[in-house]
Design an enzyme around this catalytic site. Structure first.
Site: not given
Ligand code: PLP
Length: 403
Positions: A123, A200, A203, A226, A362
């Site tokens: 992401h 990270d 998900q 999430k 993203c």
């Molecule tokens: N990392 C992953 C794999 C994600 O799917 C997301 C959000 O969709 C993020 C990071 C970023 O999360 P946040 O916008 O809640 O900070």
């Protein structure tokens, strides 16, 4: 335990609303999940009955708010099986957790010519903070390549590691393809080279249990929203021995021990990384959300979502022109149908009451690797049903017929 989906759905008032006169089918859970009544009620209750700033007050309400806030930290610790609450830093979400780490780790450990390893399927929030760091320090971003099936090339990964590698940063689960990465191997191999690893977990945390001590990662980030908690709260887990070595991220109240114009000393972990008033209502609500999923059982949630994802892939694969992107190991299915643009598909599904996400999710470098501009993405949560999958499949067929 039997998985009482009807009872679960009753906990989420929004699921019974309609859009465009159609029952809502909410399949955009990878972006954010809906909130159960207990989470919203915990927030309302705290604002109505407890609200006061934490940590700094001698009065009753402040102490009660502080107790709730700190008890929430313990709930998070237990949920991710961290060794100690010192390892649980509250942030605004995954993005802030990674920015915090990129800044603090970068200040302490990254210099000119050093290398940071990320993967093709990250992401943007696990790319850009590291890229900014590389620009500041004259370091280099190295990228773990990916197979056409959406899996990391592990041989290539190992070859990337060298004495200049400072950290490896990798998604637990791809938000686009639902790939569950072999993070245990990624961590083991990095550690064999004395390199720490950030996972990270944005998900993974909503879908299966995560255990910091079993994983042995050095850092782990996730977002509350999430995992059925409110927006604006998240967590950075870090091993105490690492967090101890990192300088603060932001300066301000709460993160200090003493301040003078000549010199400031910093608070103990984890407060050293928590400048300013935290969103203590959200941290409390996060704890209620984690209690909620724990009561259902992460293993039960995993089983439910796995069977839903398998059923959806199987039903969707019968649609003419269906193309999937990635293996959908977890509760995420990215797809395109024939040459129907993903935006058209998403917009028309929406008119049928079906919420999916469209676009690059993203993850522009991943889109480039896949040779596409974007996909349609259906992502599942603990409250989704096979009937909703049927509605999605019928919806896709109807859109396809229009083209
Ligand atoms: N990392 C992953 C794999 C994600 O799917 C997301 C959000 O969709 C993020 C990071 C970023 O999360 P946040 O916008 O809640 O900070």
């Amino acid at each position: 335990m039997t998985y009482d989906i009807n009872k679960i759905r009753e906990d989420f008032p929004i699921l019974s609303r309609s859009v465009y006169g159609k029952p809502l089918v909410y399949l955009d859970n990878g972006a954010t999940t809906q909130k159960p009544r207990c989470v919203v009620e915990a927030m309302v209750d705290e604002y109505y009955n407890v609200n006061a700033n934490v940590h700094r007050g001698v009065h009753f309400l402040s102490q009660q708010a502080t107790d709730l806030h700190e008890a929430s930290r313990e709930t998070v610790r237990r949920f991710i099986n961290a060794r100690s609450i010192s390892e649980v830093v509250f942030t605004r979400g995954t993005t802030e957790s990674i920015n915090l780490l990129a800044f603090s780790f970068g200040e302490a450990f990254v210099g000119e010519g050093d290398e940071i390893v990320v993967s093709t399927m990250e992401h943007h929030s696990n790319i850009v903070p590291w890229q900014l760091l590389c620009q500041r320090k004259g370091a280099k971003l190295r990228v773990i390549p990916m197979t056409d099936e959406g899996r990391l090339c592990m041989d290539e990964y190992e070859k990337l590691l060298n004495p200049r590698t400072r950290i490896v940063c990798c998604a637990h689960v791809s938000n686009v393809m639902g790939t569950v990465n072999p993070v245990e191997d990624i961590i083991r191999i990095a550690h064999a080279h004395d390199v720490p690893v950030l996972i990270d977990g944005a998900q993974s945390t909503p879908h299966f249990s995560v255990d910091m001590q079993a994983l042995d990662c050095d850092f782990f980030a996730f977002s509350g929203h999430k995992v059925y908690a409110p927006t604006g709260v998240g967590v950075l887990y870090g091993k105490e021995e690492w967090l101890d070595k990192l300088p603060p991220y932001q300066g301000g109240g709460d993160m200090i021990k003493t301040v003078s114009f000549e010199r400031t000393t910093f608070n103990a972990l984890p407060y050293k990384f928590e400048a300013g008033t935290p969103d203590y209502v959200a941290t409390h609500a996060l704890a209620r959300a984690l209690d909620y999923v724990s009561a259902i059982g992460m293993d039960n949630i995993f089983q439910h979502e796995q069977s839903l994802t398998r059923y959806a892939r199987q039903q969707m694969s019968q649609i003419e022109g269906m193309k999937f992107f990635g293996p959908s190991d977890d509760a995420v299915i990215s797809f395109q149908v024939g040459d129907i643009h993903h935006l058209d598909m998403g917009t028309l599904l929406d008119r049928l009451g079906i919420a999916v996400r469209t676009g690059h999710h993203c993850a522009e470098p991943l889109m480039r690797r896949l040779g596409i501009e974007g996909t349609c993405r259906a992502s599942f949560a603990l409250y989704n049903t096979t009937e909703e999958v049927d509605a999605l499949v019928a919806g896709i067929k109807r859109v396809a017929m229009m083209f």
